[in-house]
Design an enzyme around this catalytic site. Structure first.
Site, mmCIF file in Angstrom:
data_model
loop_
_atom_site.group_PDB
_atom_site.id
_atom_site.type_symbol
_atom_site.label_atom_id
_atom_site.label_comp_id
_atom_site.label_asym_id
_atom_site.label_seq_id
_atom_site.Cartn_x
_atom_site.Cartn_y
_atom_site.Cartn_z
ATOM 1 N N CYS A 333 0.793 -1.238 0.000
ATOM 2 C CA CYS A 333 0.000 0.000 0.000
ATOM 3 C C CYS A 333 0.825 1.287 0.000
ATOM 4 O O CYS A 333 0.499 2.214 -0.756
ATOM 5 C CB CYS A 333 -1.017 -0.006 1.142
ATOM 6 S SG CYS A 333 -0.601 -1.001 2.561
ATOM 7 N N ARG A 362 7.563 -11.113 5.185
ATOM 8 C CA ARG A 362 7.288 -10.882 6.606
ATOM 9 C C ARG A 362 8.065 -11.908 7.421
ATOM 10 O O ARG A 362 8.080 -13.092 7.081
ATOM 11 C CB ARG A 362 5.787 -10.975 6.897
ATOM 12 C CG ARG A 362 4.982 -9.901 6.176
ATOM 13 C CD ARG A 362 3.495 -10.015 6.403
ATOM 14 N NE ARG A 362 2.778 -9.038 5.580
ATOM 15 C CZ ARG A 362 1.453 -8.948 5.484
ATOM 16 N NH1 ARG A 362 0.685 -9.771 6.186
ATOM 17 N NH2 ARG A 362 0.891 -8.034 4.703
ATOM 18 N N GLN A 380 1.308 -10.880 -3.149
ATOM 19 C CA GLN A 380 -0.033 -10.440 -2.783
ATOM 20 C C GLN A 380 -0.797 -9.989 -4.025
ATOM 21 O O GLN A 380 -0.294 -9.198 -4.825
ATOM 22 C CB GLN A 380 0.068 -9.259 -1.797
ATOM 23 C CG GLN A 380 -1.239 -8.885 -1.139
ATOM 24 C CD GLN A 380 -1.559 -9.738 0.081
ATOM 25 O OE1 GLN A 380 -0.809 -10.643 0.425
ATOM 26 N NE2 GLN A 380 -2.660 -9.470 0.722
ATOM 27 N N ASP A 382 -2.802 -7.651 -4.841
ATOM 28 C CA ASP A 382 -3.087 -6.443 -4.084
ATOM 29 C C ASP A 382 -3.685 -5.367 -4.979
ATOM 30 O O ASP A 382 -3.241 -5.176 -6.113
ATOM 31 C CB ASP A 382 -1.790 -5.911 -3.466
ATOM 32 C CG ASP A 382 -1.984 -5.450 -2.032
ATOM 33 O OD1 ASP A 382 -3.146 -5.329 -1.619
ATOM 34 O OD2 ASP A 382 -0.985 -5.234 -1.343
ATOM 35 N N HIS A 384 -5.525 -1.209 -4.736
ATOM 36 C CA HIS A 384 -5.921 -0.059 -3.932
ATOM 37 C C HIS A 384 -6.733 0.893 -4.802
ATOM 38 O O HIS A 384 -6.340 1.210 -5.930
ATOM 39 C CB HIS A 384 -4.692 0.654 -3.348
ATOM 40 C CG HIS A 384 -3.964 -0.204 -2.363
ATOM 41 N ND1 HIS A 384 -2.931 -1.053 -2.736
ATOM 42 C CD2 HIS A 384 -4.140 -0.390 -1.028
ATOM 43 C CE1 HIS A 384 -2.507 -1.710 -1.670
ATOM 44 N NE2 HIS A 384 -3.213 -1.319 -0.619
ATOM 45 N N LYS A 464 -13.746 -2.856 7.661
ATOM 46 C CA LYS A 464 -13.505 -3.685 6.481
ATOM 47 C C LYS A 464 -14.576 -4.755 6.338
ATOM 48 O O LYS A 464 -15.280 -5.105 7.290
ATOM 49 C CB LYS A 464 -12.135 -4.351 6.578
ATOM 50 C CG LYS A 464 -11.963 -5.245 7.800
ATOM 51 C CD LYS A 464 -10.551 -5.824 7.877
ATOM 52 C CE LYS A 464 -10.338 -6.611 9.172
ATOM 53 N NZ LYS A 464 -9.005 -7.212 9.252
ATOM 54 N N HIS A 510 -8.283 -0.587 0.482
ATOM 55 C CA HIS A 510 -7.364 -1.709 0.301
ATOM 56 C C HIS A 510 -8.222 -2.913 -0.083
ATOM 57 O O HIS A 510 -9.177 -3.231 0.629
ATOM 58 C CB HIS A 510 -6.635 -2.066 1.601
ATOM 59 C CG HIS A 510 -5.884 -0.936 2.231
ATOM 60 N ND1 HIS A 510 -4.513 -0.931 2.334
ATOM 61 C CD2 HIS A 510 -6.307 0.222 2.817
ATOM 62 C CE1 HIS A 510 -4.121 0.175 2.961
ATOM 63 N NE2 HIS A 510 -5.197 0.880 3.262
#
Length: 637
Positions: A333, A362, A380, A382, A384, A464, A510
């Site tokens: 992000c 991670r 990911q 991902d 946005h 969320k 997100h």
């Protein structure tokens, strides 16, 4: 004279103090026999609890989720009771409820064996048949410490000694066994009839590797035998479908100590990966997403601005270059905000949707790593969405519809929806939270789906929606999410120009559909048991010769299929055709083409579908048409 209001709205008056059990008896003998606990003004209590004032009361039975949790926690105590009877020198520590069961940790001079587990389970059944009354008592803190110390239960004494001295200690006894617990518990051990001990594992006292290694006995408990049988069958199926075993059997991937928590993808596995990624890339393209790519390393200052350096530092891999600190990104992000910030953005540009197959890392604890399901290096899916507050609702409605289509294409028909609302520690004005939460809930209503609310489980920057899918054997996997973020764009200076030429910070949504690509592929492997639908299968067709005479024809058939866009291979080995069929069946290839002299002469192929279905001979062009029809329908049969 307490007046008891029941769940149906009726009120029962009693001449004096009354127990929960007596309230149940007043309603009916059947309910009294089924009662496990009570809920008094919303608080769970034992059936022996006395009510001496007006209250709202509900009787908890095994049909209530709380009732199942009480059964399981009481069965953990039953386990400890049985261990103490069989092995008096064993010390008991803690025994909580976990998903689908419970565990209890013990200190004992030797490892428990499978034979021990069988004996313990048998003794548990004996104690259950004794139908011992389970009774709560209260003791002063220091007296409780002495009580357990005198029994040689040093771990229990240590737990209690850490409780403030002015607090009373709640104990539960059944027969000659007494344990520390807040409760509530079932009225008697006779209520505990359906349970099974599963395994023994090691566990450090208080989770600290500097402490003694204890023995953790896991068990499961249910209200009905049929439910336990179904659960145990599901576990058997899950073991057969374990993605780690199938990953080796199907030659998809491996993980080794040289790169803990990282995946080595083999050719077949990477082919599977590419089917998922290219599918999602088409989803991006067809739904207004602009694909972007951010760097792996970002300077410490950025992570300080977002709050990750302070709150997430231990989970980040870091490095240093020229006396500057960097972190390998754990998420994408911040990079997307920096891309948004390049150039002036107008309200006319919103909503602006970015998508990235972003590689993240991670620093997960080594003990938590689990195949593809929990790893240190992952990609990911991902995205946005930068938008105005007024666009939150329509974007969420559109995203839910998109996610439903994606999950259906991958073969998941059942989705569970939850809205996680504001936590106690949060940022931003309540008015903004009100609008965001209302938009998320209204978006699901407009999508025509039922949803649960998870109070206080949102992120500190916004609420969320969590989307969980149910797999072929009934397990639930939380994969998708869309989160409303009022926080991070402002911290990194994101702005757009409004219609009146003022500057405003955009809202950032997100969103992730499959989440971690590795984890989602692990879910797919287990969902299908490695027998992927045609469009996903790493190898879709294998052409097999019966003897060497058909080698040239089998090669030409496979080449024609590849030229038509199918993932086809040939098997020309000097092996019996039955051996080849069996081997490719174990590899779960959707279609096998057998070619002998007859097929060569006729210019056909003998088609076998996965599962042993013999479809007979057909022309290659007819077979290709069949493949095309099946793949276009994304058949998951």
């Amino acid at each position: 004279m307490p007046n008891i209001k029941l769940p149906d709205g009726s009120v029962k008056a009693f001449p004096g103090p009354v127990t929960v059990a007596e309230v149940a008896q007043s309603i009916g003998a059947g309910l009294a026999r089924a009662a496990l606990a009570g809920r008094v003004d919303g608080r769970l209590v034992d059936t022996s609890t006395v009510i001496d004032a007006d209250a709202e009361v509900a009787i908890v039975t095994d049909r209530d989720p709380d009732g199942l949790a009480i059964l399981r926690h009481s069965t953990a105590h039953l386990l400890a009771h049985a261990v103490k009877e069989l092995f008096p020198s064993a010390q008991v520590t803690i025994g909580p409820v976990i998903e689908n069961g419970f565990y209890y940790d013990f200190s004992f001079e030797r490892p428990f064996t499978p034979e021990d587990l069988a004996a313990i389970e048998k003794r548990m059944a004996e104690i259950s048949r004794r139908d011992l009354k389970v009774e709560r008592s209260v003791m002063a803190r220091d007296a409780a410490v002495k009580f357990f110390r005198d029994q040689g239960e040093h771990y229990k004494a240590e737990i209690i000694a850490a409780i403030p001295a002015d607090e009373s200690i709640s104990l539960y006894g059944q027969g000659n066994f007494v344990d520390l617990c807040r409760g509530p518990h079932v009225p008697s051990t006779g209520k505990l009839k359906v349970f099974k001990l599963m395994k023994v594992a090691g566990a450090y006292w208080r989770g600290d590797s500097n402490n003694e290694m204890l023995q953790r006995i896991y068990g499961t408990a249910w209200a009905k035998k049929e439910e336990q049988d179904a659960y145990l069958h599901m576990l058997e199926e899950a073991e057969k479908r374990d993605h780690r075993r199938l990953g080796t059997q199907l030659d998809l991937f491996h993980i080794e100590d040289e790169a803990p928590g990282m995946v080595f993808w083999h050719p077949k596995g990477w082919t599977l990966w590419q089917q998922v990624e290219q599918y999602m890339r088409r989803i991006y393209r067809d739904n207004g997403y602009l694909e972007v790519r951010g760097p792996m390393l970002l300077h410490r200052r950025l992570w300080e601005l977002t709050g990750h350096w302070e709150n997430y530092r231990e989970s980040m891999f870091t490095t240093e270059s020229e006396k500057r600190d960097y972190a390998v990104k754990p998420m994408n992000c911040p990079g997307h905000i920096l891309i948004f910030n390049k150039g002036v953005k107008s309200y006319r540009d919103l909503p602006l949707r970015y998508g990235e197959f972003g590689s993240c890392h991670r620093n997960e604890p080594s003990g938590a790593l689990h195949g593809l399901m929990r790893i240190r290096g992952f990609t990911q899916d991902d995205g946005h969405i930068f938008c105005t507050e007024d666009q939150i609702l329509p974007e969420c409605v559109e995203y839910t519809a998109l996610l439903q289509r994606v999950y259906a294409d991958f073969g998941f028909q059942e989705i569970i929806y939850k809205v996680a609302t504001r936590p106690e520690k949060r940022i931003g004005e309540d008015a903004a939270w009100d609008k965001a939460e209302a938009a998320l809930m209204e978006s699901l209503r407009r999508s025509g789906v039922a949803f649960e609310v998870s109070p206080g489980e949102g992120a500190f920057y916004g609420p969320k929606i969590e989307y969980s899918l149910k797999d072929a054997i009934g397990r639930v996997w939380q994969c998708g999410t869309i989160q409303v973020d009022f926080f991070m764009p402002g911290r990194l200076g994101a702005e757009y120009v409004t219609a009146d030429n003022s500057r405003r910070t955009p809202v950032m949504l997100h969103r992730a559909t499959v989440g971690s690509m590795e984890r989602f592929i692990g879910i797919l492997i287990e969902h299908y048991g490695g027998a992927f639908p045609l469009w996903l299968a790493p190898e879709q067709v294998v052409a097999m010769s019966i003897t060497e005479r058909q080698a040239g024809y089998a090669t030409a058939v496979a080449a024609s299929l590849r030229a038509a866009g199918w993932r086809a291979v040939e098997d020309l080995r000097n092996e019996k055709i039955s051996y080849k069929i069996r081997e490719h069946s174990l590899q779960k290839v959707p279609y096998q083409l057998v070619v002998g002299d007859k097929e060569v002469q006729a210019g056909t192929v003998a088609v076998r579908a996965r599962g042993g279905g013999d479809l007979g001979s057909m022309r290659l062009e007819d077979f290709i048409a069949r493949l095309r029809s099946e793949a276009d329908a994304r058949s998951t049969a």
